[in-house]
Design a protein around this motif. Structure first.
Motif, PDB file in Angstrom:
ATOM      1  N   SER A 104       0.832  -1.113  -0.186  1.00 52.29           N
ATOM      2  CA  SER A 104      -0.051  -0.019  -0.029  1.00 52.29           C
ATOM      3  C   SER A 104       1.059   1.257  -0.127  1.00 52.29           C
ATOM      4  CB  SER A 104      -1.042  -0.103   1.348  1.00 52.29           C
ATOM      5  OG  SER A 104      -1.838   1.133   1.358  1.00 52.29           O
ATOM      6  N   ILE A 144       2.305   2.002  -3.552  1.00 50.19           N
ATOM      7  CA  ILE A 144       1.203   2.533  -4.656  1.00 50.19           C
ATOM      8  C   ILE A 144       1.415   3.795  -5.197  1.00 50.19           C
ATOM      9  CG2 ILE A 144      -1.233   2.590  -5.273  1.00 50.19           C
ATOM     10  CD1 ILE A 144      -1.559   0.019  -3.541  1.00 50.19           C
ATOM     11  N   LYS A 145       1.278   4.239  -6.361  1.00 49.87           N
ATOM     12  CA  LYS A 145       1.471   5.437  -6.703  1.00 49.87           C
ATOM     13  C   LYS A 145      -0.130   5.685  -7.822  1.00 49.87           C
ATOM     14  CE  LYS A 145       6.044   6.107  -6.405  1.00 49.87           C
ATOM     15  NZ  LYS A 145       6.260   7.375  -5.416  1.00 49.87           N
ATOM     16  N   GLY A 146      -0.604   7.109  -7.985  1.00 49.37           N
ATOM     17  CA  GLY A 146      -1.448   7.342  -8.771  1.00 49.37           C
ATOM     18  C   GLY A 146      -0.980   7.510  -9.908  1.00 49.37           C
ATOM     19  N   THR A 147      -1.686   6.924 -11.129  1.00 46.29           N
ATOM     20  CA  THR A 147      -1.352   7.244 -12.343  1.00 46.29           C
ATOM     21  C   THR A 147      -2.075   8.488 -12.888  1.00 46.29           C
ATOM     22  OG1 THR A 147      -3.280   6.138 -13.539  1.00 46.29           O
ATOM     23  CG2 THR A 147      -1.568   4.643 -12.809  1.00 46.29           C
ATOM     24  N   PHE A 164      -4.453   8.849 -14.551  1.00 46.33           N
ATOM     25  CA  PHE A 164      -5.888   8.659 -14.769  1.00 46.33           C
ATOM     26  C   PHE A 164      -6.711   8.507 -13.422  1.00 46.33           C
ATOM     27  CE2 PHE A 164      -3.089   7.123 -18.243  1.00 46.33           C
ATOM     28  CZ  PHE A 164      -3.270   7.929 -19.160  1.00 46.33           C
ATOM     29  N   GLU A 178      -9.977  -1.604  -0.815  1.00 45.24           N
ATOM     30  CA  GLU A 178      -9.767  -0.399  -1.567  1.00 45.24           C
ATOM     31  C   GLU A 178     -10.149  -0.595  -3.292  1.00 45.24           C
ATOM     32  OE1 GLU A 178      -6.278   2.783  -1.858  1.00 45.24           O
ATOM     33  OE2 GLU A 178      -6.090   0.953  -0.455  1.00 45.24           O
ATOM     34  N   TYR A 179      -9.936  -1.657  -3.771  1.00 45.86           N
ATOM     35  CA  TYR A 179      -9.843  -1.890  -5.266  1.00 45.86           C
ATOM     36  C   TYR A 179     -11.130  -2.852  -5.860  1.00 45.86           C
ATOM     37  CZ  TYR A 179      -5.669   0.685  -5.298  1.00 45.86           C
ATOM     38  OH  TYR A 179      -4.949   1.789  -4.956  1.00 45.86           O
TER      39      TYR A 179
END
Lengths: 516, 249
Positions: free
Chosen positions: B69, B72-75, B77, B116-117
């Motif tokens: 966790s 994790i990075k935001g793309t 999009f 979360e996903y």
């Protein structure tokens, strides 16, 4: 947790300067303008606001956000927000909202027209590491012209790039920008002046210990009258069931105050309003009873074996019909001369200066002394009645005890500002435990009796009548068992309440008032 | 949550392009989507312009569930995040053997992300080691791109017999044709043969061999974003529909 930062921009010309400063360290890519209209909602008693939550729709989604920073917490696709939470599509949003909002209607507050120009702040890989949104927001309210809010720049971080976001925030602060207070919703709320009208049905009357008792009593009654007035519209429009509930509680408190805060007004006055408020209270008894049944429909069904849970439906259809006619009666009453005149007279009386010479024995005495006497009297009486209850006592005795408990609770709430909050809190909590037990018992007794009466009203010629009767019979059985369980718990709950520890606490409370 | 692995024991078959485009398409419907780059080459990280760096490396990745966790990075999009690869992931199989229940380790690591996903895509390295076994265990579906050539066909047969031997349910595998050149006779023949043997486990859409797909290496964005009207984008959209149908069926 990602924190979104907002800065207010005093002049539009500053925007270019901001970009220039950021371009010294990052590349910036401007995105096309996004137009959006967001509609905001809350309950009449600000349940979401009080939890720092914001509910909004934009025509495609309903989302729940944070009051603090515009961050969206949950979203569900839903074009139009339903009035009640139970009509939302099943989703984590609904799950989160339901226990907060309960049976209250979601009422529109205002809309925000947002014109946002997002700027992507890129690192050397041309990866977006933070968004900088230039926001031009106006408030839209029914029947009013658009009210523009100051320009803002919002910094929207991207997960995993917090360092970059902090660097951009530093750059913004160096340009002299001031951080704006929390979210755009919060800014708009302030601008519209909504927060000054915040409503709560909780008693909150600040009294002075040496205040004349008749003045203090009037102050309490004025507070209650205000609650009654604020809920009238919701009762008439049947917005949700809690308007009537709060309305009735304020009336009950008024009646209780009239008989509990003794000898502060002339006897003729007290007697006149006692009688008139009793009439007002009675007028909505039936409607409230029906509301309680209908709100509890799921719990009634849950008490039945699964294959029978639909057989009870005719009961609720019937209750719904009865509710319609009860609602008409209440509407008529609230618009009647009887009701209107009582409230006008009452208001006029409450606004009169204190009678001189005093109209009654306690009128001029300090409220703290009178409060102490009254609370002590009620407390002793409650203990006495409670001790007399044993396994063979009649239901009516428990009912009487409950009424006494309520009187004590109201007194404690009226005079809360005169006592140390912490001690009072403990005692109120203990009293509430006892009241909950007694209240539950009373409700079950009434429901059992009323369901029996309902069976008598069913004609055997109706379709499915036998099934309905069987289901109601089953329900009565379940309620009866529950009732005895609640009854069994009474003994130890009362013992707790009447413990020597609590007695000492009461004694301390009554001797040791908050000193000014 | 559904875990979907893009896997083949052969390299260069279009795994990463499929993972990147399918994950992007999943996220556009509003579903919270994560793509986990397990391949030490870090190609899917590269496509999203995220540096292939997993703080604490392969060891940290396997050791603590929280680490995932944290990395994790935001793309670029909405609703699409990535867990970047790390060069040290080349040692994943050696490091895995040190854990108890080493074949179920990945499932355990993914469990905190379930809430979360809605979708987790695994972009897997091409091998048939204990890493692959972790992927088969953790994934709801293993999506296998197949180039219709003899060698690729042989690799698929090897994979199928491996799955059978290890007693993974046969329906876990979903194949699709990748890098198809319709003018090649061999491709067409091969497709005919394989269609018969794979039957329902073959997704109907085939991804053609297109220069535009190879160009993703320079644009560093899913082709569905850079050329939404292209044949390639359409093919991936159809493939995503096929996949959704297979998941709900």
């Amino acid at each position: 947790m990602q924190i979104q930062k907002r800065f207010s921009v005093p002049e539009a010309t500053l925007l270019q300067h901001i970009l220039d400063v950021i371009k010294t360290q990052f590349s910036v890519q401007k995105e096309p303008l996004v137009r959006k209209i967001q509609h905001f909602y809350d309950t009449f008693d600000w349940r979401l606001f009080n939890k720092s939550l914001v509910l909004q729709t934009d025509g495609t989604d309903v989302s729940l956000g944070s009051y603090v920073d515009d961050l969206v917490l949950e979203t569900v696709p839903c074009k139009k927000l339903p009035k009640f939470v139970w009509d939302l599509p099943d989703s984590p949003l609904k799950k989160r909202l339901a226990p907060i909002v309960e049976m209250r209607a979601l009422l529109p507050l205002f809309a925000l027209r947002k014109r946002t120009t997002p700027n992507r702040i890129l690192n050397e890989d041309a990866k977006t590491v933070v968004y900088l949104d230039f926001e031009n927001i106006s408030i839209k309210q029914a029947g009013k012209s658009l009210l523009p809010l100051p320009l803002t720049v919002s910094l929207r971080p991207v997960r995993g790039y917090e360092t970059e976001a902090a660097r951009v925030a530093d750059l913004l602060e160096k340009t002299g920008l001031q951080q704006a207070t929390s979210s755009s919703f919060a800014a708009a709320l302030q601008e519209t002046g909504f927060d000054t009208q915040r409503y709560s049905s909780k008693l909150n009357v600040l009294l002075q210990p040496d205040q004349r008792s008749d003045e203090a009593a009037k102050q309490i009654f004025r507070f209650l009258l205000d609650i009654i007035r604020k809920n009238e519209q919701g009762v008439l429009q049947d917005t949700d069931t809690e308007f009537l509930h709060d309305f009735r509680v304020a009336i009950r408190r008024t009646r209780s105050g009239l008989s509990q805060i003794k000898d502060v007004f002339a006897e003729t006055v007290t007697e006149k309003f006692k009688k008139e408020f009793a009439t007002i209270g009675k007028a909505s008894n039936q409607l409230r009873d029906l509301d309680v049944y209908l709100l509890d429909a799921d719990r009634f069904r849950a008490r039945l074996p699964e294959h029978m849970s639909d057989d009870i439906s005719p009961l609720f259809v019937q209750l719904q019909k009865m509710r319609q006619s009860a609602l008409q009666d209440v509407r008529k009453f609230v618009q009647s001369d009887t009701y209107c005149n009582t409230l006008i007279d009452w208001q006029a009386f409450l606004n009169q200066p204190p009678a001189n010479p005093a109209a009654a024995a306690n009128a001029e005495r300090p409220i703290a002394t009178v409060a102490r006497e009254r609370i002590n009297r009620r407390y002793q009486s409650l203990l006495k009645k409670g001790r007399r209850i044993d396994a063979n006592s009649e239901d009516a005795q428990l009912h009487a005890l409950r009424i006494d408990g309520k009187k004590l609770r109201y007194l404690l709430e009226f005079f809360a500002s005169l006592f140390p909050a912490q001690q009072l809190g403990i005692l109120l909590k203990q009293l509430k435990k006892l009241q909950d037990n007694l209240g539950q018992f009373q409700d079950l007794c009434v429901q059992e009796m009323e369901l029996q009466q309902f069976i008598d009203s069913i004609s055997l010629r109706q379709r499915g009548a036998r099934k309905t009767i069987a289901a109601i019979g089953c329900l009565i059985g379940a309620i009866d068992r529950e009732k005895w369980q609640v009854r069994k718990q009474f003994d130890h709950i009362f013992k707790d309440f009447a413990s020597s520890k609590n007695k000492a606490l009461f004694a301390e409370l009554l001797s040791n008032q908050k000193e000014e | 949550m559904k875990v979907l692995a893009c896997y083949h024991l052969k390299g260069g078959v279009g795994k990463t392009t499929a993972a990147v485009n399918l994950a992007y398409l999943a996220s556009t419907s509003g579903a919270k989507t994560l793509i986990c780059d397990l391949d030490p080459q870090g190609a899917s990280s590269y496509y999203f312009r995220v540096r292939p760096k997993f703080v604490s490396g392969a060891k940290g990745f396997l050791k603590k569930r929280k680490n995932m966790s944290k990395n994790i990075k935001g793309t670029d999009f909405d609703h699409l995040d990535i867990m970047p690869a790390d060069l040290s992931f080349r040692h994943l199989d050696i490091k895995l053997t040190r854990f108890k229940r080493s074949k179920q380790r990945l499932r355990k690591l993914l469990s905190p992300l379930r809430k979360e996903y809605d979708f987790i895509f695994l972009d897997c390295p091409p091998n048939l080691t204990v890493v692959a076994e972790n992927v088969f265990d953790a994934a709801d579906r293993v999506i296998v791109p197949v180039i219709p050539t003899t060698l690729s066909q042989r690799a698929l047969e090897q994979l199928l017999s491996f799955l059978k031997r290890k007693k993974y349910p046969a329906k876990k595998l979903l194949a699709f044709f990748s890098m198809v050149e319709k003018r090649k006779k061999l491709h067409l023949e091969c497709m005919r043969e394989l269609s018969a043997s794979l039957d329902a486990r073959l997704l109907p859409t085939a991804i053609p061999y297109l220069a535009s797909i190879e160009k993703m290496g320079t644009t560093r964005e899913p082709i569905v974003v850079t050329a939404p009207q292209s044949a390639a984008a359409n093919a991936y959209r159809n493939l995503w529909h096929d996949l959704q149908a297979a998941l709900s069926g």
